[in-house]
Design an enzyme around this catalytic site. Structure first.
Site, PDB file in Angstrom:
ATOM      1  CB  CYS A  62      34.401  34.687  42.437  1.00  0.00           C
ATOM      2  SG  CYS A  62      32.721  35.269  42.734  1.00  0.00           S
ATOM      3  CG  HIS A  86      35.001  37.726  38.921  1.00  0.00           C
ATOM      4  ND1 HIS A  86      36.227  38.172  39.372  1.00  0.00           N
ATOM      5  CD2 HIS A  86      34.335  37.302  40.022  1.00  0.00           C
ATOM      6  CE1 HIS A  86      36.300  38.034  40.679  1.00  0.00           C
ATOM      7  NE2 HIS A  86      35.161  37.492  41.104  1.00  0.00           N
TER       8      HIS A  86
END
Length: 137
Positions: A113, A89
Site C-alpha cells: 500500500c 492510507h
C-alpha cells in the site's frame, strides 16, 4: 511532474488525477485546469511497498474506500482502494487508532500500500471520487 502529466496526455474520468512516483516516494494530486490540462494541487511524501512486497505499477481507477482496517498490532485510517488490497492510507496507528506507532514516510517498507500522513490520506479519502485515475510508476 506537471509537465510530464500534460505532455503525456494522461486522462482521468474525473476532474482529479493521482500520480505516485515509486522511485522518489511522492504522491501528486492534480486537478483538471481550465485549459483542459492538469494543474498540480499537492505533492506529498509517501511510503511504498518493500522490495519483497512491492507496490503495483500501472494505471488504475479508484474503486471505493473504508474508514480503517488493520490487525491486532496496527490500524490504518482513511483507506482509498487503488486495486484489490492496494490502498492509499494513513501511516500506522495502534490497534485502537488512537496513537501513531510508525509515521515513516519516504521509505519502501509497506506491504504494498501507499502510506501518507493521516491528513493527506484523509484528503484523498474525502475528495477523490471513485473512477479517478491513479498512475503508479
Amino acid at each position: 511532474m506537471q509537465r510530464f502529466v500534460n505532455s503525456n496526455l494522461i486522462k482521468s474520468p474525473t476532474n482529479r488525477l493521482l500520480i505516485t512516483d515509486l522511485e522518489n516516494k511522492y504522491t501528486y494530486v492534480f486537478r483538471k485546469g481550465q485549459n483542459r490540462g492538469w494543474e498540480q494541487l499537492y505533492k506529498w511524501r509517501c511510503t511504498v511497498g518493500a522490495p519483497e512486497t512491492p507496490t503495483i505499477k500501472g494505471t488504475f481507477y479508484i474503486t471505493g474506500r473504508k474508514p480503517y482496517f488493520g490487525s491486532e498490532s496496527y490500524r490504518v485510517k482513511y483507506a482509498t482502494r487503488i486495486l484489490g488490497s492496494y490502498y492509499y492510507h494513513s501511516v500506522l496507528f495502534d490497534p485502537e487508532g488512537n496513537s501513531i506507532i510508525n509515521d515513516t514516510l519516504g521509505a519502501a517498507i509497506s506491504h504494498g500500500c501507499i502510506r501518507l500522513a493521516a491528513e493527506n490520506a484523509q484528503w484523498i479519502y474525502d475528495n477523490i471520487l471513485d473512477s479517478t485515475a491513479v498512475v503508479i510508476n
